[in-house]
Structures are given as structure tokens and as C-alpha cells.
Write a protein that holds these residues in place. Structure first.
Motif, short mmCIF file in Angstrom:
data_model
loop_
_atom_site.label_atom_id
_atom_site.label_comp_id
_atom_site.label_asym_id
_atom_site.label_seq_id
_atom_site.Cartn_x
_atom_site.Cartn_y
_atom_site.Cartn_z
N VAL A 271 -4.37 7.59 -10.85
CA VAL A 271 -4.79 6.61 -9.85
C VAL A 271 -5.53 5.42 -10.47
O VAL A 271 -5.34 4.28 -10.06
CB VAL A 271 -5.61 7.27 -8.71
N GLY A 272 -6.36 5.68 -11.46
CA GLY A 272 -7.09 4.58 -12.10
C GLY A 272 -6.17 3.60 -12.79
O GLY A 272 -6.33 2.38 -12.67
N THR A 273 -5.20 4.13 -13.50
CA THR A 273 -4.23 3.28 -14.18
C THR A 273 -3.38 2.52 -13.17
O THR A 273 -3.19 1.31 -13.29
CB THR A 273 -3.33 4.13 -15.10
N ALA A 274 -2.87 3.23 -12.18
CA ALA A 274 -2.01 2.61 -11.18
C ALA A 274 -2.74 1.50 -10.43
O ALA A 274 -2.21 0.41 -10.24
CB ALA A 274 -1.48 3.66 -10.20
N TYR A 275 -3.98 1.78 -10.03
CA TYR A 275 -4.73 0.78 -9.27
C TYR A 275 -5.02 -0.44 -10.14
O TYR A 275 -4.89 -1.58 -9.68
CB TYR A 275 -6.04 1.38 -8.74
N MET B 277 0.83 -1.21 0.00
CA MET B 277 0.00 0.00 0.00
C MET B 277 0.87 1.26 0.00
O MET B 277 0.55 2.24 -0.69
CB MET B 277 -0.93 0.01 1.21
N ALA B 278 1.95 1.26 0.76
CA ALA B 278 2.83 2.43 0.80
C ALA B 278 3.47 2.68 -0.57
O ALA B 278 3.56 3.83 -1.03
CB ALA B 278 3.92 2.24 1.86
N LEU B 279 3.87 1.61 -1.24
CA LEU B 279 4.46 1.76 -2.58
C LEU B 279 3.41 2.22 -3.59
O LEU B 279 3.70 3.05 -4.45
CB LEU B 279 5.11 0.45 -3.03
N LEU B 280 2.20 1.68 -3.49
CA LEU B 280 1.12 2.14 -4.37
C LEU B 280 0.86 3.62 -4.15
O LEU B 280 0.71 4.39 -5.11
CB LEU B 280 -0.15 1.32 -4.13
N ALA B 281 0.81 4.05 -2.91
CA ALA B 281 0.59 5.46 -2.59
C ALA B 281 1.69 6.33 -3.20
O ALA B 281 1.43 7.43 -3.69
CB ALA B 281 0.52 5.66 -1.08
#
Length: 107
Positions: A55-59, A43-47
Motif C-alpha cells: 500500500v505504501g508503494t502503491a499510494y 480510487m477503485a483502480l487504486l484499491a
């Protein structure tokens, strides 16, 4: 650099998802600790990645990496079905991840 961080986040997602199996419903302390740590790191790396990526692409990429990796390790580690159809659909997810990467870089 954000894409590398996102891929690393996805790898930690695989780790925590597989850790759920080893933790036996979070009832075994050591595997549970590893699962929780992997979840936090993921989660920290995603953030961090969404600071520079949409955000849509990353998620979508993060969950896709997690889905492909977890499904693949389920086949290898947990004797889950490895039918041609299942493997083909895992491939479809990979195509989606690559497509999102290519279209995000172009945009």
C-alpha cells in the motif's frame, strides 16, 4: 498487471485533479460530474492495485503520477510557471516513481 492498473489509476487521478479547475470549484455540473467519475474510477483502480502491491508503494506511485501529470498539464493548459527549477523538481518525482517501481519489483 497490478502496475498497469496503478498507472491507470494515476492517470484518472490527473483527470480528476485537472477537472477541479474546469469545474470552477465544483460549481459547473458537467465538469463536476466528470471530476467525480474520474475520482471514483481512480480510487477503485487504486484499491484493486493494492491487493497485490504494498500500500505504501502503491499510494506513493499513485500520488506521484498524479502530481507529475497535474503539474505538467497545469503548465500546458493553465499557463502555470514552467521554470527550469520547477521542471527539475517534477523530474525528481519521476525518478522517485521509477525507483519505487524498481525496488518493489526487486523485493
Amino acid at each position: 498487471m497490478s502496475w498497469y492498473v496503478l498507472v491507470l489509476a494515476g492517470l484518472f487521478e490527473i483527470a480528476w485533479a485537472v477537472g477541479l479547475e474546469y469545474s470552477d470549484g465544483l460549481s459547473k455540473p458537467i465538469p463536476t460530474l466528470g471530476t467525480v467519475l474520474a475520482l471514483g474510477i481512480s480510487m477503485a483502480l487504486l484499491a484493486q492495485a493494492v491487493k497485490d502491491l504494498p500500500v505504501g508503494t502503491a499510494y506513493a506511485v499513485w500520488t506521484g503520477i498524479g502530481a507529475v501529470g497535474t503539474a505538467s498539464l497545469g503548465i500546458v493548459l493553465f499557463d502555470e510557471p514552467a521554470s527550469l527549477t520547477r521542471i527539475a523538481f517534477i523530474g525528481v518525482v519521476v525518478v522517485g516513481i521509477v525507483g519505487l517501481n524498481l525496488t518493489s519489483a526487486a523485493g
